[in-house]
Design an enzyme around this catalytic site. Structure first.
Site, PDB file in Angstrom:
ATOM      1  N   HIS A 114      -6.131   2.895   0.993  1.00 23.03           N
ATOM      2  CA  HIS A 114      -5.244   3.859   1.673  1.00 23.03           C
ATOM      3  C   HIS A 114      -5.335   4.320   2.520  1.00 23.03           C
ATOM      4  CE1 HIS A 114      -2.931   3.147  -2.163  1.00 23.03           C
ATOM      5  NE2 HIS A 114      -3.472   3.515  -3.029  1.00 23.03           N
ATOM      6  N   ASP A 138       0.557  -1.504   0.098  1.00 25.40           N
ATOM      7  CA  ASP A 138       0.100  -0.173   0.234  1.00 25.40           C
ATOM      8  C   ASP A 138       0.834   1.254  -0.237  1.00 25.40           C
ATOM      9  OD1 ASP A 138      -1.368   2.386   0.413  1.00 25.40           O
ATOM     10  OD2 ASP A 138      -3.261   1.205   1.618  1.00 25.40           O
ATOM     11  N   HIS A 139       1.362   1.701  -1.074  1.00 32.99           N
ATOM     12  CA  HIS A 139       1.989   2.976  -1.358  1.00 32.99           C
ATOM     13  C   HIS A 139       2.189   3.899  -0.591  1.00 32.99           C
ATOM     14  CE1 HIS A 139      -0.216   4.589  -4.795  1.00 32.99           C
ATOM     15  NE2 HIS A 139      -0.118   5.303  -4.191  1.00 32.99           N
TER      16      HIS A 139
HETATM   17  N1  LIG Z   1       0.920   2.742 -12.320  1.00 34.21           N
HETATM   18  C1  LIG Z   1       0.615   3.537 -10.812  1.00 34.21           C
HETATM   19  O1  LIG Z   1       0.938   4.337 -11.334  1.00 34.21           O
HETATM   20  C2  LIG Z   1       0.157   2.567 -10.185  1.00 34.21           C
HETATM   21  C3  LIG Z   1       0.192   3.176  -8.969  1.00 34.21           C
HETATM   22  C4  LIG Z   1      -0.380   1.633  -7.897  1.00 34.21           C
HETATM   23  C5  LIG Z   1       0.212   1.031  -7.692  1.00 34.21           C
HETATM   24  N2  LIG Z   1      -0.428   0.328  -9.161  1.00 34.21           N
HETATM   25  C6  LIG Z   1      -0.518  -1.379  -9.808  1.00 34.21           C
HETATM   26  O2  LIG Z   1       0.221  -1.252 -10.429  1.00 34.21           O
HETATM   27  C7  LIG Z   1       0.171  -2.744 -11.158  1.00 34.21           C
HETATM   28  C8  LIG Z   1       0.214  -2.422 -12.646  1.00 34.21           C
HETATM   29  O3  LIG Z   1       0.373  -0.986 -13.337  1.00 34.21           O
HETATM   30  P1  LIG Z   1       0.823  -0.745 -14.827  1.00 34.21           P
HETATM   31  O4  LIG Z   1      -0.015   0.641 -14.357  1.00 34.21           O
HETATM   32  O5  LIG Z   1       2.478  -0.701 -14.386  1.00 34.21           O
HETATM   33  O6  LIG Z   1       0.311  -1.050 -15.840  1.00 34.21           O
HETATM   34  P2  LIG Z   1       0.558  -0.979 -16.894  1.00 34.21           P
HETATM   35  O7  LIG Z   1       1.243  -0.225 -17.249  1.00 34.21           O
HETATM   36  O8  LIG Z   1      -0.392  -1.362 -17.236  1.00 34.21           O
HETATM   37  O9  LIG Z   1       1.754  -2.529 -17.478  1.00 34.21           O
HETATM   38  C9  LIG Z   1       1.679  -3.597 -17.016  1.00 34.21           C
HETATM   39  C10 LIG Z   1       2.420  -4.726 -17.127  1.00 34.21           C
HETATM   40  O10 LIG Z   1       2.240  -5.783 -16.931  1.00 34.21           O
HETATM   41  C11 LIG Z   1       2.132  -6.521 -18.334  1.00 34.21           C
HETATM   42  N3  LIG Z   1       2.010  -7.311 -18.536  1.00 34.21           N
HETATM   43  C12 LIG Z   1       0.180  -7.343 -18.906  1.00 34.21           C
HETATM   44  N4  LIG Z   1      -0.188  -8.625 -19.669  1.00 34.21           N
HETATM   45  C13 LIG Z   1       1.191  -9.490 -19.651  1.00 34.21           C
HETATM   46  C14 LIG Z   1       1.132 -10.685 -19.804  1.00 34.21           C
HETATM   47  N5  LIG Z   1       0.230 -11.149 -20.331  1.00 34.21           N
HETATM   48  N6  LIG Z   1       2.591 -11.391 -19.565  1.00 34.21           N
HETATM   49  C15 LIG Z   1       3.518 -10.751 -19.443  1.00 34.21           C
HETATM   50  N7  LIG Z   1       3.063  -9.660 -18.433  1.00 34.21           N
HETATM   51  C16 LIG Z   1       1.631  -8.535 -18.956  1.00 34.21           C
HETATM   52  C17 LIG Z   1       2.461  -5.751 -19.272  1.00 34.21           C
HETATM   53  O11 LIG Z   1       3.886  -5.688 -20.126  1.00 34.21           O
HETATM   54  P3  LIG Z   1       3.222  -5.757 -21.561  1.00 34.21           P
HETATM   55  O12 LIG Z   1       3.059  -4.146 -21.567  1.00 34.21           O
HETATM   56  O13 LIG Z   1       5.328  -5.980 -22.501  1.00 34.21           O
HETATM   57  O14 LIG Z   1       2.878  -6.441 -21.731  1.00 34.21           O
HETATM   58  C18 LIG Z   1       3.277  -4.294 -18.863  1.00 34.21           C
HETATM   59  O15 LIG Z   1       4.678  -4.416 -17.885  1.00 34.21           O
HETATM   60  C19 LIG Z   1      -1.255  -2.669 -11.086  1.00 34.21           C
HETATM   61  O16 LIG Z   1      -1.885  -3.715 -10.131  1.00 34.21           O
HETATM   62  C20 LIG Z   1      -1.282  -1.199 -10.183  1.00 34.21           C
HETATM   63  O17 LIG Z   1      -3.105  -1.343  -9.863  1.00 34.21           O
HETATM   64  C21 LIG Z   1      -0.307   1.485 -10.157  1.00 34.21           C
END
Ligand SMILES: NC(=O)c1ccc[n+]([C@@H]2O[C@H](COP(=O)([O-])OP(=O)(O)OC[C@H]3O[C@@H](n4cnc5c(N)ncnc54)[C@H](OP(=O)(O)O)[C@@H]3O)[C@@H](O)[C@H]2O)c1
Length: 454
Positions: free
Chosen positions: A220, A157-158
């Site tokens: 949060h 939980d950041h």
């Molecule tokens: N972004 C934020 O600021 C933030 C903040 C808090 C928490 N989070 C959490 O962090 C997590 C990631 O979020 P994100 O925003 O980074 O999402 P994102 O930009 O959509 O990235 C998703 C990642 O998962 C990979 N992926 C998707 N399908 C895949 C598969 N079948 N096999 C292998 N890799 C796969 C994608 O790789 P490819 O694109 O290379 O396929 C990409 O690296 C989520 O749980 C989110 O709730 C994110």
């Protein structure tokens, strides 16, 4: 702990990894930290997404960084991963699931099975959201616990990585002046707000299936509430602290459907459905009033509020103290403002205590509201980003700022009756962008003679 550590970031090409994790790691490397981090494997399908990151990266980071083509649904990918792991004997392996949440279960099961062939010490880090409701959270916990011990699991939980949130603990338990007044006898109510200016840009798909209650309140805001309301732990140590937080969550009064309709406001900003491209009843704003049934907090309301496309970006917790007694309420016709202790988490990192003081005119004249401020950045110098703190703790094995399995379920126990009740009523109020939310959110707090503090 000097054992060499290897990071595997699943979702290593994603937004979180690029925007938060890699900058945090680079910042720590520049400060000479993470001496035992020997390798970062970024797992993903699309290498090209890393081009910009790598073009700007420090040489030290690039030296330990490697992209590995990896598709969770493809067997060959696991073979590649297994081969990589087989070259790392004696090293600690940290698997960070920065994946879309719908892939968490699959990743846990497949990684768990793969790691059975190895004896390396390992840790599993899992991003939010942890489940989409109580039953999916329980299922995820069940799967995690099948393959990993609780000591190996780090539920992120950041908000807990943010210094002003951790400072609530220091504020309460290293300043004896507060303990005597930190209860129902002196505190009128508590507010916790996380206001956002931005909408759901680029994350419509994710957000629309989640909404503000799951995205912000379940994790949060309830974590901040736990720090504010917890009892002092018997010892300042991970499990004692987490035990006390769990007790708070378990003492929160669960809402009946009638209470949900009176105490929970659900709203959406105008134009949201247009952005989604169909009629959606996902909430982008939620405000609620909760009570903790224990000796310290009986009958003290905790007001929680969060929303998107609001007037400003601000995260704060406000402890509002009681009014002065009746015969002092009127200083020449004015009531002295209630004292407030404000913990500002964003955009600043500040603590503010409002103190009334004498009016220059006359002893009996209306007291003026003054304030005492403590700016954490000014006092401490630079403060680390949330992800710097969390990554450092993962590597050193300190789980205090991570959410335990029973804790995440206790938080869902509070949220689930609200979700159930919302299943019955699909109506949703709307609010204008650039405001502080819908009318009902004001009504929720003002009907008891209180007001939101921004
Ligand atoms: N972004 C934020 O600021 C933030 C903040 C808090 C928490 N989070 C959490 O962090 C997590 C990631 O979020 P994100 O925003 O980074 O999402 P994102 O930009 O959509 O990235 C998703 C990642 O998962 C990979 N992926 C998707 N399908 C895949 C598969 N079948 N096999 C292998 N890799 C796969 C994608 O790789 P490819 O694109 O290379 O396929 C990409 O690296 C989520 O749980 C989110 O709730 C994110």
């Amino acid at each position: 702990m000097d054992r060499p550590v290897v990071f595997f970031i699943l979702g290593g090409t994603g937004d979180l990894a690029r925007r938060k994790l890699y900058p945090a790691i680079q910042s720590m490397l520049r400060k000479g930290k993470l001496k035992n981090l020997s390798k970062i494997f970024a797992l993903g399908r699309k290498r090209e997404k890393l081009e910009e990151t790598l073009a700007k990266a420090d040489p030290v980071f690039k030296r330990i960084f490697e992209f590995v083509e990896f598709d969770l649904t493809d067997r060959k990918s696991y073979k590649r991963l297994s081969e990589a792991v087989s070259t790392l004997s004696g090293k600690e392996l940290i698997f960070y699931l920065a994946l879309p949440p719908q892939l968490f279960e699959q990743a846990v099961v497949n990684l768990g099975a793969l790691l059975r062939d190895f004896t390396n010490p390992r840790k599993l880090v899992i991003e939010k959201p942890f489940g989409l409701d109580l039953s999916s959270a329980k299922k995820l916990n069940f799967l995690l616990e099948k393959y990993f011990s609780e000591e190996e699991i780090y539920r992120i939980d950041h908000f807990l990585g943010k210094v002003p949130v951790q400072n609530i603990f220091a504020l309460r338990f290293s300043n004896y002046i507060f303990e005597g007044v930190w209860n129902k006898n002196f505190i009128d109510h508590i507010q916790i707000s996380a206001l956002e200016e931005e909408g759901v840009e680029g994350r419509v798909g994710y957000y629309d299936s989640v909404g503000a209650l799951r995205d912000m309140v379940q994790n949060h805001l309830l974590q901040i509430l736990s720090f504010i309301a917890m009892e002092p732990p018997s010892v300042v140590e991970t499990e004692s602290i987490r035990d006390e937080k769990v007790k708070v969550l378990k003492s929160l009064r669960k809402l009946s459907p009638e209470e949900v309709s009176r105490q929970v406001v659900k709203a959406q900003y105008e134009g949201y459905s247009q952005e989604v491209g169909r009629v959606s009843n996902t909430e982008t704003f939620v405000a609620l009033k909760l009570y903790i049934d224990n000796f310290r907090w009986q009958d003290v309301p905790f007001y929680l509020r969060t929303g998107k496309r609001l007037k400003e970006k601000k995260t704060l917790a406000v402890v509002v103290f009681k009014k002065v007694p009746g015969n002092f309420r009127s200083f020449l016709g004015c009531a002295p403002p209630q004292n407030m202790l404000t913990v500002e988490i964003a955009p600043g990192n500040r603590l503010k205590l409002s103190i009334n003081m004498i009016s220059p005119q006359k002893l009996e004249a209306c007291p003026l509201e003054g304030s005492m401020e403590l700016d954490l950045v000014r006092e401490l110098g630079e403060i680390p980003s949330a992800y710097e703190t969390l990554i450092e703790d993962i590597i050193s094995g300190d789980r205090t700022l991570f959410v335990r399995g029973d804790e995440v379920e206790a938080a869902w126990e509070i949220v689930q009756p609200i979700l159930d009740s919302w299943e019955e009523t699909k109506d949703i109020e709307t609010y204008k962008e650039g405001t502080y939310g819908p009318e009902s959110a004001f009504e929720l707090i003002e009907r008891n003679g209180r007001r939101w503090v921004n």
